[in-house]
Design a protein around this motif. Structure first.
Motif, PDB file in Angstrom:
ATOM      1  N   VAL A  86       0.858  -1.180   0.000  1.00 53.00           N
ATOM      2  CA  VAL A  86       0.000   0.000   0.000  1.00 53.00           C
ATOM      3  C   VAL A  86       0.894   1.230   0.000  1.00 53.00           C
ATOM      4  O   VAL A  86       1.652   1.452   0.947  1.00 53.00           O
ATOM      5  N   ALA A  87       0.810   2.006  -1.082  1.00 59.84           N
ATOM      6  CA  ALA A  87       1.588   3.241  -1.163  1.00 59.84           C
ATOM      7  C   ALA A  87       0.763   4.374  -0.562  1.00 59.84           C
ATOM      8  O   ALA A  87      -0.390   4.584  -0.950  1.00 59.84           O
ATOM      9  N   VAL A  88       1.352   5.079   0.395  1.00 58.45           N
ATOM     10  CA  VAL A  88       0.648   6.135   1.123  1.00 58.45           C
ATOM     11  C   VAL A  88       1.408   7.447   0.973  1.00 58.45           C
ATOM     12  O   VAL A  88       2.622   7.501   1.197  1.00 58.45           O
ATOM     13  N   GLU A  89       0.679   8.474   0.584  1.00 56.39           N
ATOM     14  CA  GLU A  89       1.256   9.819   0.529  1.00 56.39           C
ATOM     15  C   GLU A  89       1.057  10.467   1.892  1.00 56.39           C
ATOM     16  O   GLU A  89      -0.069  10.664   2.342  1.00 56.39           O
ATOM     17  N   THR A  90       2.149  10.771   2.559  1.00 54.37           N
ATOM     18  CA  THR A  90       2.079  11.340   3.904  1.00 54.37           C
ATOM     19  C   THR A  90       3.419  11.966   4.264  1.00 54.37           C
ATOM     20  O   THR A  90       4.465  11.566   3.728  1.00 54.37           O
ATOM     21  N   SER A  91       3.364  12.936   5.175  1.00 50.04           N
ATOM     22  CA  SER A  91       4.614  13.521   5.682  1.00 50.04           C
ATOM     23  C   SER A  91       5.075  12.818   6.947  1.00 50.04           C
ATOM     24  O   SER A  91       6.135  13.143   7.494  1.00 50.04           O
ATOM     25  N   ALA A  92       4.276  11.862   7.430  1.00 45.89           N
ATOM     26  CA  ALA A  92       4.666  11.100   8.616  1.00 45.89           C
ATOM     27  C   ALA A  92       5.875  10.231   8.311  1.00 45.89           C
ATOM     28  O   ALA A  92       6.018   9.712   7.194  1.00 45.89           O
ATOM     29  N   GLU A  93       6.737  10.057   9.289  1.00 46.69           N
ATOM     30  CA  GLU A  93       7.900   9.189   9.127  1.00 46.69           C
ATOM     31  C   GLU A  93       7.466   7.725   9.101  1.00 46.69           C
ATOM     32  O   GLU A  93       6.433   7.365   9.663  1.00 46.69           O
ATOM     33  N   ALA A  94       8.295   6.896   8.479  1.00 48.26           N
ATOM     34  CA  ALA A  94       7.980   5.464   8.382  1.00 48.26           C
ATOM     35  C   ALA A  94       7.815   4.846   9.767  1.00 48.26           C
ATOM     36  O   ALA A  94       6.924   4.018   9.985  1.00 48.26           O
ATOM     37  N   ASP A  95       8.664   5.257  10.720  1.00 47.51           N
ATOM     38  CA  ASP A  95       8.566   4.714  12.081  1.00 47.51           C
ATOM     39  C   ASP A  95       7.236   5.087  12.730  1.00 47.51           C
ATOM     40  O   ASP A  95       6.652   4.284  13.469  1.00 47.51           O
ATOM     41  N   GLU A  96       6.754   6.285  12.445  1.00 51.97           N
ATOM     42  CA  GLU A  96       5.479   6.722  13.004  1.00 51.97           C
ATOM     43  C   GLU A  96       4.329   5.910  12.421  1.00 51.97           C
ATOM     44  O   GLU A  96       3.403   5.515  13.138  1.00 51.97           O
ATOM     45  N   GLU A 146       9.581   7.970  -1.770  1.00 51.08           N
ATOM     46  CA  GLU A 146       9.472   9.393  -2.084  1.00 51.08           C
ATOM     47  C   GLU A 146       8.032   9.875  -1.887  1.00 51.08           C
ATOM     48  O   GLU A 146       7.097   9.303  -2.461  1.00 51.08           O
ATOM     49  N   GLY A 147       7.864  10.848  -1.045  1.00 49.46           N
ATOM     50  CA  GLY A 147       6.545  11.421  -0.823  1.00 49.46           C
ATOM     51  C   GLY A 147       5.698  10.708   0.203  1.00 49.46           C
ATOM     52  O   GLY A 147       4.545  11.070   0.433  1.00 49.46           O
ATOM     53  N   GLY A 148       6.244   9.664   0.837  1.00 47.77           N
ATOM     54  CA  GLY A 148       5.421   8.970   1.816  1.00 47.77           C
ATOM     55  C   GLY A 148       6.004   7.661   2.297  1.00 47.77           C
ATOM     56  O   GLY A 148       7.203   7.570   2.582  1.00 47.77           O
ATOM     57  N   ALA A 149       5.151   6.648   2.374  1.00 43.94           N
ATOM     58  CA  ALA A 149       5.566   5.350   2.928  1.00 43.94           C
ATOM     59  C   ALA A 149       4.936   4.224   2.129  1.00 43.94           C
ATOM     60  O   ALA A 149       3.856   4.379   1.545  1.00 43.94           O
ATOM     61  N   ALA A 152      -5.204   2.969  11.098  1.00 38.84           N
ATOM     62  CA  ALA A 152      -3.971   3.357  11.788  1.00 38.84           C
ATOM     63  C   ALA A 152      -3.668   4.836  11.627  1.00 38.84           C
ATOM     64  O   ALA A 152      -3.286   5.522  12.589  1.00 38.84           O
ATOM     65  N   LEU A 153      -3.831   5.358  10.424  1.00 41.22           N
ATOM     66  CA  LEU A 153      -3.409   6.732  10.153  1.00 41.22           C
ATOM     67  C   LEU A 153      -4.512   7.751  10.386  1.00 41.22           C
ATOM     68  O   LEU A 153      -4.221   8.949  10.550  1.00 41.22           O
ATOM     69  N   GLY A 154      -5.762   7.309  10.418  1.00 43.35           N
ATOM     70  CA  GLY A 154      -6.869   8.228  10.641  1.00 43.35           C
ATOM     71  C   GLY A 154      -6.739   9.059  11.907  1.00 43.35           C
ATOM     72  O   GLY A 154      -6.958  10.281  11.885  1.00 43.35           O
ATOM     73  N   PRO A 155      -6.375   8.450  13.050  1.00 42.68           N
ATOM     74  CA  PRO A 155      -6.273   9.227  14.303  1.00 42.68           C
ATOM     75  C   PRO A 155      -5.078  10.172  14.370  1.00 42.68           C
ATOM     76  O   PRO A 155      -5.021  11.034  15.252  1.00 42.68           O
ATOM     77  N   LEU A 156      -4.104  10.027  13.460  1.00 39.20           N
ATOM     78  CA  LEU A 156      -2.926  10.903  13.501  1.00 39.20           C
ATOM     79  C   LEU A 156      -3.283  12.301  13.017  1.00 39.20           C
ATOM     80  O   LEU A 156      -4.213  12.506  12.244  1.00 39.20           O
ATOM     81  N   ASP A 157      -2.505  13.273  13.460  1.00 40.80           N
ATOM     82  CA  ASP A 157      -2.726  14.658  13.041  1.00 40.80           C
ATOM     83  C   ASP A 157      -2.224  14.900  11.618  1.00 40.80           C
ATOM     84  O   ASP A 157      -2.587  15.883  10.978  1.00 40.80           O
ATOM     85  N   PRO A 160      -2.007  14.575   7.722  1.00 42.00           N
ATOM     86  CA  PRO A 160      -2.863  14.157   6.602  1.00 42.00           C
ATOM     87  C   PRO A 160      -2.190  13.031   5.807  1.00 42.00           C
ATOM     88  O   PRO A 160      -0.959  12.933   5.750  1.00 42.00           O
ATOM     89  N   TYR A 161      -3.004  12.205   5.196  1.00 37.19           N
ATOM     90  CA  TYR A 161      -2.457  11.113   4.389  1.00 37.19           C
ATOM     91  C   TYR A 161      -3.431  10.823   3.241  1.00 37.19           C
ATOM     92  O   TYR A 161      -4.590  11.217   3.263  1.00 37.19           O
TER      93      TYR A 161
END
Length: 201
Positions: free
Chosen positions: A93-103, A144-147, A170-175, A177-178
């Motif tokens: 699953v390719a995800v566009e996000t500014s979150a780090e991979a560890d996060e 590039e651009g996400g995870a 998993a990513l919905g509750p994070l602040d 955007p993805y």
């Protein structure tokens, strides 16, 4: 397209009986809508013997670009159907996000630790036992651009967990955007005891 390839290849395919005879061909587990596939399988029953290597070459010449088969082999007539046998699916699953991979990894593990996931889709609610549905730890790596999230699921009588549902939970509750950019099923395997096996050996 696969049926046309078999016809163009001149293989001696078997046909069903009845008022509307059709090619005896069967496919593996259906891909969810919007999901790509890299290692998909189908069975076609033949009325005459053709060496598997020759059948493969003829199919390769007859198949359209993007559906050229990679391998072929004979299977026992009493083998379970592909849809019944192939119960392990690997996804990316390719995800566009500014979150780090560890996060992203931590968020996925938190959801998996809850043991159950409730998914609502098209007015229906399903509850998935994540201990059963996720037989392998989910992995995340930076792109590039996400995870890129690598998810392995087990399909069963209760249905199959769509990998993007896990990512959204998993990513919905994070602040941060993805956006899920793409979902690709990269492999299908049979499960025999503790082993995962390709249907072509």
């Amino acid at each position: 397209a696969c049926e046309r390839s078999v016809r163009r290849a001149g293989l001696p395919y078997a046909v069903s009986h009845g008022f509307n005879p059709s090619m005896r061909i069967a496919f593996g587990p259906a891909l969810p809508v919007g999901t790509g596939g890299l290692r998909e399988y189908y069975d076609v029953e033949l009325d005459g013997y053709v060496r598997s290597g020759e059948a493969l070459e003829r199919l390769r010449e007859a198949a359209p670009q993007g559906l050229v088969p990679r391998d072929a082999a004979y299977v026992s007539a009493d083998a379970p159907s592909l849809a019944a046998a192939l119960v392990i699916a690997h996804y990316e699953v390719a995800v566009e996000t500014s979150a780090e991979a560890d996060e992203v990894q931590d968020a996925l593990e938190e959801v998996a630790g809850a043991r159950e996931l409730v998914v609502e889709r098209k007015g229906r609610t399903k509850v998935f036992d994540l201990a059963e549905c996720l037989p392998k730890r989910t992995r995340v790596r930076s792109i590039e651009g996400g995870a890129l999230v690598e998810i392995t699921t087990r399909m069963g009588p209760a249905g199959s967990l769509r990998p993007e549902s896990l990512v959204e939970a998993a990513l919905g509750p994070l602040d941060t955007p993805y956006r899920v950019v793409s979902v690709t099923r990269t492999d299908l395997l049979a499960e025999e005891g503790s082993d995962w096996l390709s249907p072509l050996g």
